[in-house]
Scaffold this motif. Sequence first.
Motif, short mmCIF file in Angstrom:
data_model
loop_
_atom_site.label_atom_id
_atom_site.label_comp_id
_atom_site.label_asym_id
_atom_site.label_seq_id
_atom_site.Cartn_x
_atom_site.Cartn_y
_atom_site.Cartn_z
N ARG A 27 -0.33 28.78 -10.14
CA ARG A 27 -0.70 27.46 -10.68
C ARG A 27 0.05 26.42 -9.87
NH1 ARG A 27 -2.18 25.90 -16.59
NH2 ARG A 27 -2.33 23.64 -16.42
N GLU A 28 -0.64 25.38 -9.45
CA GLU A 28 0.01 24.37 -8.60
C GLU A 28 -0.67 23.02 -8.77
OE1 GLU A 28 0.68 25.71 -4.60
OE2 GLU A 28 1.09 23.69 -3.84
N ARG A 29 0.16 21.99 -8.81
CA ARG A 29 -0.32 20.61 -8.84
C ARG A 29 -0.22 20.09 -7.42
NH1 ARG A 29 -0.08 16.75 -13.33
NH2 ARG A 29 0.34 14.70 -12.48
N VAL A 30 -1.35 19.65 -6.85
CA VAL A 30 -1.37 19.14 -5.47
C VAL A 30 -1.69 17.65 -5.56
CG1 VAL A 30 -2.27 19.44 -3.13
CG2 VAL A 30 -2.20 21.40 -4.69
N GLN A 37 -4.17 15.82 -3.26
CA GLN A 37 -5.59 16.08 -3.48
C GLN A 37 -6.04 15.68 -4.88
OE1 GLN A 37 -6.83 20.10 -2.34
NE2 GLN A 37 -5.18 20.13 -0.85
N GLY A 38 -5.10 15.25 -5.71
CA GLY A 38 -5.45 14.82 -7.06
C GLY A 38 -5.92 15.95 -7.95
N VAL A 39 -5.41 17.17 -7.69
CA VAL A 39 -5.85 18.31 -8.50
C VAL A 39 -4.67 19.12 -9.02
CG1 VAL A 39 -8.03 18.60 -7.25
CG2 VAL A 39 -6.04 19.92 -6.53
N GLY A 43 -7.04 12.72 -12.42
CA GLY A 43 -7.49 11.39 -12.84
C GLY A 43 -8.91 11.14 -12.40
N PRO A 44 -9.55 10.10 -12.94
CA PRO A 44 -10.96 9.83 -12.61
C PRO A 44 -11.16 9.40 -11.16
CG PRO A 44 -10.05 8.10 -14.05
CD PRO A 44 -9.01 9.18 -13.95
N ASP A 45 -10.13 8.78 -10.55
CA ASP A 45 -10.29 8.27 -9.19
C ASP A 45 -9.76 9.28 -8.16
OD1 ASP A 45 -11.10 6.47 -7.28
OD2 ASP A 45 -9.19 5.39 -7.27
N THR A 46 -10.19 10.52 -8.30
CA THR A 46 -9.85 11.60 -7.37
C THR A 46 -11.16 12.29 -7.02
OG1 THR A 46 -9.61 13.24 -9.14
CG2 THR A 46 -7.63 12.00 -8.54
N PRO A 47 -11.18 13.06 -5.94
CA PRO A 47 -12.44 13.74 -5.58
C PRO A 47 -13.00 14.61 -6.71
CG PRO A 47 -10.94 13.79 -3.72
CD PRO A 47 -10.16 13.21 -4.88
N ARG A 55 -2.39 19.97 4.22
CA ARG A 55 -1.70 20.96 3.43
C ARG A 55 -2.53 21.35 2.22
NH1 ARG A 55 1.97 22.03 -0.71
NH2 ARG A 55 1.38 20.16 -1.86
N GLY A 56 -2.70 22.64 1.99
CA GLY A 56 -3.33 23.12 0.77
C GLY A 56 -2.28 23.73 -0.13
N SER A 57 -2.71 24.33 -1.21
CA SER A 57 -1.76 25.00 -2.10
C SER A 57 -1.26 26.28 -1.44
CB SER A 57 -2.43 25.31 -3.45
OG SER A 57 -3.44 26.28 -3.28
N ARG A 58 -0.24 26.87 -1.98
CA ARG A 58 0.32 28.15 -1.50
C ARG A 58 0.76 28.08 -0.04
NH1 ARG A 58 -4.70 31.73 -2.17
NH2 ARG A 58 -5.65 29.76 -1.57
N GLY A 59 1.10 26.89 0.46
CA GLY A 59 1.56 26.77 1.84
C GLY A 59 0.48 26.98 2.87
N THR A 60 -0.77 26.80 2.50
CA THR A 60 -1.88 27.00 3.43
C THR A 60 -2.17 25.71 4.21
OG1 THR A 60 -3.47 26.41 1.70
CG2 THR A 60 -2.99 28.77 2.01
N SER A 61 -2.90 25.86 5.32
CA SER A 61 -3.51 24.73 6.02
C SER A 61 -4.99 24.78 5.71
CB SER A 61 -3.32 24.84 7.53
OG SER A 61 -1.99 24.62 7.86
#
Length: 134
Positions: A33-36, A39-41, A60-64, A107-113
Amino acid sequence: MILGIDHVGIAVEDLDGAVERYRATFGVEPTHRERVEEQGVEEVLFDVGGSAIQLLGSLGPDTPVGRFLAGRGPGLHHVAYRVGDVAAELAALRAAGVALVDDVPRRGSRGTSIAFLHPTGMEGALVELVQHEG
Ligand code: CO
């Protein structure tokens, strides 16, 4: 270039509720579980046979994902393909004229690109490329 399906992203209105439904329905436990913030997710991953289901809640509403939910409601959001070198793949796709969301990896979650490709060039589906470290 595609090494496998890394994950399938599903946009949800109620992340905790969706996690409970997955747990109850399939008997699976969340593995991450991760808050990014960028990316607003907030995401929760369930491993499923070498790939993952990614439940995506918006911050939030103003995210993709917030805009996706407002426009279309919950449902399939994107498919993520695992690649060895996301920067190299992106350069090759750009040279081939493929429409990109991201010009450079981020940067993505889990240290990914990661990088997203535009749905217009991908049969209407939002596609993500994911490179794991190591
Ligand atoms: Co994803």
